[in-house]
Design a protein around this motif. Structure first.
Motif, short mmCIF file in Angstrom:
data_model
loop_
_atom_site.label_atom_id
_atom_site.label_comp_id
_atom_site.label_asym_id
_atom_site.label_seq_id
_atom_site.Cartn_x
_atom_site.Cartn_y
_atom_site.Cartn_z
N ILE A 31 1.11 -1.16 0.08
CA ILE A 31 -0.17 0.18 0.01
C ILE A 31 0.85 1.16 0.05
CG2 ILE A 31 -1.89 1.41 1.31
CD1 ILE A 31 -2.87 -1.41 -0.04
N ARG A 32 1.95 1.32 0.63
CA ARG A 32 2.88 2.30 0.97
C ARG A 32 3.60 2.58 -0.43
NH1 ARG A 32 3.76 4.37 6.11
NH2 ARG A 32 5.87 5.15 5.42
N ARG A 33 3.97 1.64 -0.99
CA ARG A 33 4.84 1.62 -2.37
C ARG A 33 4.05 2.21 -3.07
NH1 ARG A 33 7.19 -2.95 -1.72
NH2 ARG A 33 5.49 -4.19 -2.43
N GLU A 87 -5.77 -9.62 3.61
CA GLU A 87 -7.15 -9.41 3.77
C GLU A 87 -7.67 -8.37 4.72
OE1 GLU A 87 -11.38 -11.84 4.96
OE2 GLU A 87 -9.43 -12.75 4.88
N VAL A 88 -6.65 -8.48 6.08
CA VAL A 88 -6.97 -7.47 7.07
C VAL A 88 -6.37 -6.25 6.41
CG1 VAL A 88 -6.16 -6.80 9.19
CG2 VAL A 88 -6.76 -9.21 8.78
N VAL A 89 -5.33 -6.14 6.02
CA VAL A 89 -4.84 -4.99 5.39
C VAL A 89 -5.49 -4.11 4.45
CG1 VAL A 89 -2.39 -3.50 4.44
CG2 VAL A 89 -2.48 -5.47 6.07
N ARG A 90 -6.11 -5.13 3.27
CA ARG A 90 -6.82 -4.52 2.55
C ARG A 90 -8.23 -4.02 3.11
NH1 ARG A 90 -5.71 -9.31 -0.59
NH2 ARG A 90 -7.66 -10.24 0.21
N ALA A 91 -8.66 -4.56 3.94
CA ALA A 91 -10.00 -3.99 4.51
C ALA A 91 -9.67 -2.35 5.25
CB ALA A 91 -10.41 -4.88 5.92
N TRP A 92 -8.54 -2.32 5.88
CA TRP A 92 -8.19 -0.91 6.29
C TRP A 92 -7.78 -0.19 4.91
CZ3 TRP A 92 -4.16 -3.60 9.91
CH2 TRP A 92 -4.90 -4.14 11.06
N ALA A 93 -7.11 -0.55 4.09
CA ALA A 93 -6.74 0.06 2.83
C ALA A 93 -7.88 0.54 1.92
CB ALA A 93 -5.58 -0.57 2.21
N SER A 94 -9.08 -0.12 2.13
CA SER A 94 -10.16 0.23 1.36
C SER A 94 -10.76 1.56 1.61
CB SER A 94 -11.13 -0.72 1.36
OG SER A 94 -11.73 -0.87 2.72
N GLU A 95 -10.49 1.87 2.96
CA GLU A 95 -10.98 3.42 3.21
C GLU A 95 -10.28 4.41 2.65
OE1 GLU A 95 -9.82 3.76 7.54
OE2 GLU A 95 -11.29 1.83 8.14
N ALA A 96 -9.21 4.17 1.87
CA ALA A 96 -8.78 5.05 0.91
C ALA A 96 -9.74 5.92 0.08
CB ALA A 96 -7.81 4.56 -0.25
N HIS A 112 -7.83 4.19 9.55
CA HIS A 112 -7.17 2.95 9.39
C HIS A 112 -6.04 3.14 8.00
CE1 HIS A 112 -10.81 1.62 11.46
NE2 HIS A 112 -9.85 1.08 12.24
N TYR A 113 -6.57 3.60 7.10
CA TYR A 113 -6.00 4.03 5.97
C TYR A 113 -4.94 4.90 5.99
CZ TYR A 113 -4.77 5.69 1.42
OH TYR A 113 -3.88 6.31 0.44
#
Length: 153
Positions: A31-33, A87-96, A112-113
């Protein structure tokens, strides 16, 4: 004999669960990259704190942030299934989708994002606690993000 077996089953259900650090770190850094941000490093110190808080939440049947942590913190809960780190990180990142960089505001939930992509955050450590029908994931971030009035990146 039945008492001993009953205790063993209960203990194994609430036994300490370990997150695979490489998988969780890789998911965060992907996500950061994508934003050109430097990668996070894994912290065993933060992972131990996250694991302890996840176990506490599972044991008490709660789901809330640790008001005493000096770190940034993301929580994830799932019932009736098990999640994978990505899956956990994707859920947080979906807040973008709820974060507007231009105005530096959320239209919904995006903390979270923004914690994942907070430029000044250098380390992450995560833990997961698994019960019979419930799983709680906790990640701790140092230094913490989501500083009011500052942009994440």
């Amino acid at each position: 004999m039945l008492i001993v077996i009953g205790l063993f089953v209960a203990a194994s259900v609430f036994a300490k669960s370990q997150v695979v650090p490489d998988e969780m770190l890789q998911a965060h850094n992907m996500i950061r990259r994508n934003l050109g941000l430097p990668p996070l490093a894994w912290s065993d110190r933060l992972a131990a704190r996250a694991q302890e808080w996840a176990q506490n939440l599972l044991a008490k049947g709660k789901f809330l942030h640790n008001s005493k942590t000096p770190y940034g913190e993301n929580l994830f809960e799932i019932t009736g299934a098990q999640a994978q780190p990505a899956e956990v990180v994707r859920a947080w990142a979906s807040e973008a989708r709820d974060y507007d960089y231009r105005s530096n505001r959320c239209k919904g939930t995006c903390g979270h994002y923004t914690q994942i992509v907070w430029r000044d955050t250098k380390e992450v450590g995560c833990g997961v606690a698994r019960g019979i029908n419930r799983e709680i994931w906790v990640c701790e971030y140092d230094p913490p993000g989501n500083v009011i009035g500052q942009r994440p990146y």
